[in-house]
Design a protein around this motif. Structure first.
Motif, PDB file in Angstrom:
ATOM      1  N   THR A   8       0.833  -1.200   0.000  1.00  0.00           N
ATOM      2  CA  THR A   8       0.000   0.000   0.000  1.00  0.00           C
ATOM      3  C   THR A   8       0.872   1.257   0.000  1.00  0.00           C
ATOM      4  O   THR A   8       0.521   2.277   0.569  1.00  0.00           O
ATOM      5  N   GLY A  11      -1.404   3.687  -3.681  1.00  0.00           N
ATOM      6  CA  GLY A  11      -2.629   2.938  -3.897  1.00  0.00           C
ATOM      7  C   GLY A  11      -2.481   1.620  -3.158  1.00  0.00           C
ATOM      8  O   GLY A  11      -1.940   1.567  -2.060  1.00  0.00           O
ATOM      9  N   SER A  12      -2.914   0.523  -3.769  1.00  0.00           N
ATOM     10  CA  SER A  12      -2.675  -0.778  -3.154  1.00  0.00           C
ATOM     11  C   SER A  12      -2.596  -1.850  -4.228  1.00  0.00           C
ATOM     12  O   SER A  12      -3.260  -1.771  -5.261  1.00  0.00           O
ATOM     13  N   THR A  13      -1.744  -2.826  -3.966  1.00  0.00           N
ATOM     14  CA  THR A  13      -1.611  -3.993  -4.822  1.00  0.00           C
ATOM     15  C   THR A  13      -1.659  -5.220  -3.936  1.00  0.00           C
ATOM     16  O   THR A  13      -0.912  -5.320  -2.969  1.00  0.00           O
ATOM     17  N   GLU A  24      -5.546  -1.099  -6.757  1.00  0.00           N
ATOM     18  CA  GLU A  24      -6.382   0.084  -6.478  1.00  0.00           C
ATOM     19  C   GLU A  24      -5.493   1.313  -6.608  1.00  0.00           C
ATOM     20  O   GLU A  24      -4.536   1.470  -5.857  1.00  0.00           O
ATOM     21  N   THR A  25      -5.794   2.173  -7.566  1.00  0.00           N
ATOM     22  CA  THR A  25      -4.972   3.362  -7.772  1.00  0.00           C
ATOM     23  C   THR A  25      -5.495   4.572  -7.023  1.00  0.00           C
ATOM     24  O   THR A  25      -4.759   5.545  -6.832  1.00  0.00           O
ATOM     25  N   ASP A  26      -6.746   4.526  -6.588  1.00  0.00           N
ATOM     26  CA  ASP A  26      -7.349   5.648  -5.875  1.00  0.00           C
ATOM     27  C   ASP A  26      -6.955   5.568  -4.402  1.00  0.00           C
ATOM     28  O   ASP A  26      -7.433   4.715  -3.657  1.00  0.00           O
ATOM     29  N   SER A  27      -6.065   6.457  -3.974  1.00  0.00           N
ATOM     30  CA  SER A  27      -5.572   6.417  -2.602  1.00  0.00           C
ATOM     31  C   SER A  27      -6.644   6.785  -1.581  1.00  0.00           C
ATOM     32  O   SER A  27      -6.463   6.569  -0.383  1.00  0.00           O
ATOM     33  N   THR A  29      -9.626   5.394  -1.464  1.00  0.00           N
ATOM     34  CA  THR A  29     -10.495   4.253  -1.175  1.00  0.00           C
ATOM     35  C   THR A  29      -9.749   2.946  -0.955  1.00  0.00           C
ATOM     36  O   THR A  29     -10.348   1.964  -0.528  1.00  0.00           O
ATOM     37  N   HIS A  30      -8.443   2.919  -1.232  1.00  0.00           N
ATOM     38  CA  HIS A  30      -7.773   1.616  -1.213  1.00  0.00           C
ATOM     39  C   HIS A  30      -7.715   1.008   0.181  1.00  0.00           C
ATOM     40  O   HIS A  30      -7.709  -0.210   0.334  1.00  0.00           O
ATOM     41  N   LYS A  33     -10.917  -0.885   0.853  1.00  0.00           N
ATOM     42  CA  LYS A  33     -11.079  -2.071   0.024  1.00  0.00           C
ATOM     43  C   LYS A  33     -10.032  -3.147   0.305  1.00  0.00           C
ATOM     44  O   LYS A  33     -10.119  -4.256  -0.235  1.00  0.00           O
ATOM     45  N   ASN A  37     -10.112  -7.066  -0.863  1.00  0.00           N
ATOM     46  CA  ASN A  37      -9.231  -7.472  -1.955  1.00  0.00           C
ATOM     47  C   ASN A  37      -8.334  -8.637  -1.558  1.00  0.00           C
ATOM     48  O   ASN A  37      -8.019  -9.502  -2.382  1.00  0.00           O
TER      49      ASN A  37
END
Length: 269
Positions: A8, A11-13, A24-27, A29-30, A33, A37
């Motif tokens: 994270t 964003g997050s992977t 998730e590229t939107d920091s 909301t990541h 989620k 995820n």
């Protein structure tokens, strides 16, 4: 070896090695989620949490909130499942992003991550001695690498123009040590293109790629995990603690003011 990667830092992977990650590229909301995820990526791999053997978590450097969320989730899951927990900074693996052909020049990697406030997290690396040697998704430790990555500038946070000056100082020392070597610097990571004008003073011919290794889907996920479990990384393991590299915004408050000639009341924690 079933390996889960959680990062994270930008964003997050989240992904199981050998499968496409959820990104998730939107920091904004990541964090919300993240738990969903993780559950989804394990399920899509046909696994249950207890099947996870190893968890690799990105420890930054990155801003506070999102980074901490990923590390806490990884620690909690490792505790619950008994999986091995490994921390990996997100800058060092950037030496694997460059795809430059052998052109007779010595390529260095300026790995960056956006630190906001017009600053970048960065480190200067020489990955010429690193040779990939397997896959983190295999059932044995063939993913241990031969060679190593040399750090020329330790991880830090600075303004892009200052970073370029510091890199050029290192290049000058390298040229003095061996004038026959032609160096070029590839700038890789989130924020590289945003501050492209700042790299004008670096040697011509280097790549500027606004991309992290974990942006490369299943392949990037696999190579990130391989890097984190390489011989160099396992010999010198990183603490699974967040790398912020920035002074906190809060400070210890001053004592209360004196009133009516009485001594000031010291604040206590």
């Amino acid at each position: 070896m079933q390996t889960l990667v959680i990062d994270t830092s930008y964003g997050s992977t989240v992904g199981m090695v050998g499968h496409d990650p959820i990104v998730e590229t939107d920091s904004r909301t990541h964090v919300e989620k993240l738990q969903v995820n993780i559950a989804t990526t394990v399920e899509q791999a046909g696994l249950k949490p207890e099947n996870i053997d190893r968890i690799i978590v990105g420890i930054g450097p990155a801003p506070f909130t999102g980074l901490r969320a990923g590390i806490v989730a990884a620690k909690a899951l490792a505790f619950a499942t008994g999986a091995q927990l490994i921390g990996q900074n997100v800058l060092s693996p950037q030496v694997l992003v460059r795809n430059a052909e052998h052109d007779g020049r010595h390529h260095l990697t300026l790995a960056v991550n956006d630190a906001r406030r017009k600053q970048l997290y960065f480190t200067l690396l020489d990955g010429s001695g690193y040779e990939a040697g397997g896959s983190a998704g295999e059932d044995h430790d063939a993913n241990v690498e031969d060679g190593c990555v040399e750090t020329l500038i330790d991880m830090d946070i600075d303004y892009p123009e200052s970073i370029a000056n510091r890199v050029n100082e290192v290049l000058e020392r390298l040229r003095q040590a061996d004038p026959n070597v032609e160096y070029v610097v590839d700038v890789v990571g989130h924020g590289a293109a945003k501050y492209a004008q700042s790299w004008a003073s670096l040697p011509e011919g280097g790549e500027v790629r606004d991309q992290a290794l974990l942006d490369e889907g299943a392949s990037g996920l696999e190579r990130f995990a391989a890097f984190a479990t390489s011989q160099q990384s396992l010999v010198n393991p990183e603490p699974v603690e967040p790398l912020y590299l920035r002074r906190p915004d809060v400070s210890v408050p001053n004592p209360l003011k004196h009133v009516l000639n009485h001594a000031g009341a010291e604040r206590t924690e």
